[in-house]
Scaffold this motif. Structure first.
Motif, short mmCIF file in Angstrom:
data_model
loop_
_atom_site.label_atom_id
_atom_site.label_comp_id
_atom_site.label_asym_id
_atom_site.label_seq_id
_atom_site.Cartn_x
_atom_site.Cartn_y
_atom_site.Cartn_z
N TYR A 370 44.18 21.26 21.95
CA TYR A 370 42.84 20.91 21.47
C TYR A 370 42.98 20.33 20.06
O TYR A 370 43.65 20.91 19.20
CB TYR A 370 41.93 22.14 21.44
CG TYR A 370 41.82 22.84 22.76
CD1 TYR A 370 40.79 22.55 23.64
CD2 TYR A 370 42.78 23.79 23.14
CE1 TYR A 370 40.69 23.19 24.88
CE2 TYR A 370 42.70 24.43 24.37
CZ TYR A 370 41.66 24.12 25.23
OH TYR A 370 41.58 24.74 26.46
N TYR A 386 44.12 9.42 19.26
CA TYR A 386 43.72 8.51 20.34
C TYR A 386 44.78 8.49 21.45
O TYR A 386 44.43 8.50 22.64
CB TYR A 386 43.53 7.09 19.80
CG TYR A 386 42.91 6.17 20.84
CD1 TYR A 386 41.53 6.02 20.92
CD2 TYR A 386 43.70 5.48 21.75
CE1 TYR A 386 40.96 5.21 21.87
CE2 TYR A 386 43.14 4.65 22.71
CZ TYR A 386 41.77 4.52 22.77
OH TYR A 386 41.20 3.72 23.73
N GLN A 389 44.57 11.64 23.47
CA GLN A 389 43.33 11.60 24.24
C GLN A 389 43.46 10.65 25.42
O GLN A 389 43.05 10.97 26.55
CB GLN A 389 42.17 11.17 23.34
CG GLN A 389 40.80 11.15 24.01
CD GLN A 389 39.73 10.60 23.08
OE1 GLN A 389 39.88 9.50 22.55
NE2 GLN A 389 38.67 11.36 22.86
N ARG A 392 45.28 11.99 28.24
CA ARG A 392 44.62 13.21 28.72
C ARG A 392 45.47 14.44 28.45
O ARG A 392 45.46 15.41 29.22
CB ARG A 392 44.30 13.09 30.22
CG ARG A 392 43.34 11.94 30.52
CD ARG A 392 42.87 11.94 31.95
NE ARG A 392 41.91 10.86 32.18
CZ ARG A 392 41.29 10.64 33.34
NH1 ARG A 392 41.53 11.44 34.38
NH2 ARG A 392 40.44 9.64 33.44
N LEU A 395 42.15 17.80 24.48
CA LEU A 395 40.70 17.73 24.40
C LEU A 395 40.36 17.55 22.92
O LEU A 395 40.75 18.35 22.08
CB LEU A 395 40.06 19.01 24.92
CG LEU A 395 38.52 19.04 24.91
CD1 LEU A 395 37.97 18.10 25.98
CD2 LEU A 395 37.99 20.45 25.12
N VAL A 396 39.65 16.46 22.60
CA VAL A 396 39.32 16.13 21.21
C VAL A 396 37.88 16.57 20.93
O VAL A 396 36.95 16.15 21.62
CB VAL A 396 39.49 14.62 20.95
CG1 VAL A 396 39.17 14.30 19.49
CG2 VAL A 396 40.91 14.18 21.29
N LYS A 400 33.27 11.62 15.07
CA LYS A 400 34.06 10.38 15.06
C LYS A 400 34.92 10.31 13.80
O LYS A 400 34.47 10.65 12.71
CB LYS A 400 33.13 9.16 15.13
CG LYS A 400 33.89 7.84 15.32
CD LYS A 400 32.95 6.66 15.39
CE LYS A 400 32.50 6.27 13.99
NZ LYS A 400 31.83 4.95 13.95
N GLN A 440 36.39 8.28 18.97
CA GLN A 440 35.28 9.12 19.42
C GLN A 440 35.82 10.39 20.04
O GLN A 440 36.75 10.36 20.85
CB GLN A 440 34.44 8.37 20.47
CG GLN A 440 33.63 7.21 19.93
CD GLN A 440 32.43 7.65 19.10
OE1 GLN A 440 32.11 8.84 19.03
NE2 GLN A 440 31.76 6.70 18.48
N PRO A 441 35.27 11.54 19.67
CA PRO A 441 35.75 12.80 20.27
C PRO A 441 35.36 12.89 21.75
O PRO A 441 34.40 12.25 22.19
CB PRO A 441 35.04 13.86 19.45
CG PRO A 441 33.79 13.19 18.97
CD PRO A 441 34.16 11.75 18.73
N THR A 442 36.09 13.67 22.50
CA THR A 442 35.72 13.95 23.89
C THR A 442 34.45 14.79 23.92
O THR A 442 33.56 14.57 24.75
CB THR A 442 36.85 14.72 24.59
OG1 THR A 442 38.10 14.08 24.34
CG2 THR A 442 36.62 14.78 26.10
N VAL A 443 34.37 15.75 23.01
CA VAL A 443 33.19 16.60 22.88
C VAL A 443 32.66 16.46 21.46
O VAL A 443 33.37 16.77 20.50
CB VAL A 443 33.53 18.08 23.16
CG1 VAL A 443 32.29 18.95 22.97
CG2 VAL A 443 34.11 18.25 24.55
N SER A 444 31.44 15.98 21.32
CA SER A 444 30.85 15.77 20.00
C SER A 444 30.10 17.02 19.54
O SER A 444 29.12 17.44 20.16
CB SER A 444 29.87 14.58 20.04
OG SER A 444 30.56 13.38 20.30
#
Length: 462
Positions: A370, A386, A389, A392, A395-396, A400, A440-444
């Motif tokens: 993570y 990046y 991410q 895969r 998990l980011v 941003k 951009q994060p995977t989860v903001s």
């Protein structure tokens, strides 16, 4: 008689007035000082600090109205109106100053305020030498000041000469010559030429450079003064910190990739020894650093070999206006050895360099990964985030990133200045440019909540 008495009173008043002024002028702290200011964000700059003394208190400040010279009349008006950063247009102000005596000199305490931050001002004046530490609430030294009474004629240096070398180096080595043909570069050049005739000290020039460089279409462009050893005020601070949270969860905080490969390798040996299954890597506030530490990190978490992106150099952009095709990329030099000297040599000789992640043979982490990021995560940190991410692998989580990813080099300038200049552009494996864009994060989630979010996510898995 009245005239004689009046004349005598005037004479007595003038005598005492002169005596007071003489006593005031004799205070060793009062007056203009030439000060060396060392701060990690701007390097080692010289500035003029004016100090006013009244009894056992003092107030210090840089030049009044400097904001108009650097920022322009309208922007300076807005700055004074809507922020407290520029009181009377001064870039630095020391308030609530207190003077106490000791056998060998004076002790000074106050509050230091500037656009670079607010700190506690703790200094001494001994035998005409001013020495100050600027500290945080925790007592950590963030910056230093040292100086003597001003003896030079202003300005302190030939700033026009400094900028002429900046322009020459930029136009010769910037990664894409088309950028220096654009309106933004010409506007920057014109503005800095005008300012160079008005600034009095290094601080004003560096602030002006920083402000107008933000309007250019590329990052990693800065003017600093002094060596990196001078700039790193707290050189003993570790760049890595590992914390075992229990239940197979570990948090690796990487403050920057300015540390050594050995430090990174030691961290992953510890992670392996603790049998960590879920690794949270905190990159919030990580502004990047050396490719050496960055590639070492990636190699310790990579599960397979993969393309980490490509640097495109001046040689490429001199011959092409488009991004390379797959066939063209296949002819580029591959770079997997975390060695910055080798990388820079290739940047000056090759059109493109492909970064490759190669799984480490020792202490390789194979568990869940993570990555925490925010708007201060930049440069090398963005490239690896990046890439992981995209593969895969991680998990980011967070906000941003900064959007400041280019390869930069340092060029020596007159008067002890250094120019930080981008000499290669960077594109991800899938052809995206990160500079001026970010990741951009995977989860903001809010930066402040990113760690708790992942910890709760892992706890709920149990």
């Amino acid at each position: 008689m009245k005239r004689m008495l009046f004349a005598a009173l005037i004479s007595v008043f003038s005598f005492f007035s002169c005596q007071v002024k003489a006593e005031e002028g004799e205070h060793p702290l009062r007056g203009d000082w030439k000060v060396e200011f060392i701060h990690p964000d701007i390097g080692q700059v010289r500035l003029i600090l004016s100090i006013e003394v009244e009894k056992n208190t003092f107030r210090a400040h840089t030049r009044k109205g400097a904001d108009k010279i650097v920022l322009g009349r309208w922007t300076s008006f807005l700055g004074r109106t809507f922020t407290s950063s520029f009181k009377e247009g001064r870039f630095i102000v020391v308030e609530e100053g207190k003077i106490t005596g000791e056998d060998n000199g004076l002790l000074l305490d106050g509050i230091f305020r500037s656009p670079l931050g607010n700190y506690y001002f703790k200094g001494t004046l001994v035998e005409g030498k001013l020495q100050v530490d600027l500290t945080t609430k925790s007592g950590a030294v963030r910056a230093t000041l040292s100086g003597n009474p001003l003896a030079e004629v202003l300005p302190l240096a030939d700033y026009q000469n400094v900028l002429e070398q900046v322009f020459e180096d930029t136009e010769r080595y910037l990664y894409n010559r088309r950028l220096i043909e654009g309106k933004s570069w010409q506007a920057f050049k014109s503005k800095m030429k005008a300012i160079s005739t008005e600034v009095n000290d290094d601080l004003e020039l560096v602030f002006a450079f920083y402000y107008y460089a933000q309007k250019l279409p590329f990052s990693h462009f800065a003017l600093v003064r002094g060596t990196m050893e001078h700039i790193a005020v707290n050189r003993s601070e570790k760049q890595l910190n590992f914390e075992d949270k229990g239940k197979g969860i570990g948090v690796l905080t990487i403050r920057s990739f300015g540390g050594s490969t050995v430090e990174m390798q030691d961290a992953f040996r510890l992670i392996e020894q603790r049998n960590i299954a879920h690794l949270i890597v905190d990159l919030r506030g990580n502004s990047g650093g050396s490719i050496e530490a960055g590639l070492t990190f990636v190699n310790h978490v990579a599960t397979t070999s993969y393309d980490g992106g490509v640097f495109l150099t001046r040689q490429w952009f001199d011959q092409h206006s488009q991004l390379p095709t797959s066939a063209q990329r296949s002819t580029f030099v591959s770079f997997s050895d975390p060695n910055v000297t080798t990388l820079l040599a290739n940047i000056h000789q090759q059109e493109g360099i492909v970064l490759l992640a190669e799984p480490s043979a020792k202490a390789r982490f194979r568990g869940d990964l993570y990555l925490l990021i925010n708007d201060k995560t930049a440069s090398t940190a963005e490239a690896l985030v990046y890439a992981l991410q995209l593969e895969r692998r991680a998990l980011v989580v967070g906000e941003k990133s900064a959007g400041a990813m280019l390869n930069s080099e340092r060029f020596s300038l007159p008067e002890g200045f250094t120019l930080v200049l981008p000499t290669a552009d960077f594109y991800t494996a899938d052809g995206k440019r990160l500079d001026q864009v970010g990741v951009q994060p995977t989860v903001s989630v809010s930066s402040n909540d990113a760690l708790d979010y992942v910890l709760n996510l892992l706890m709920n898995k149990e």
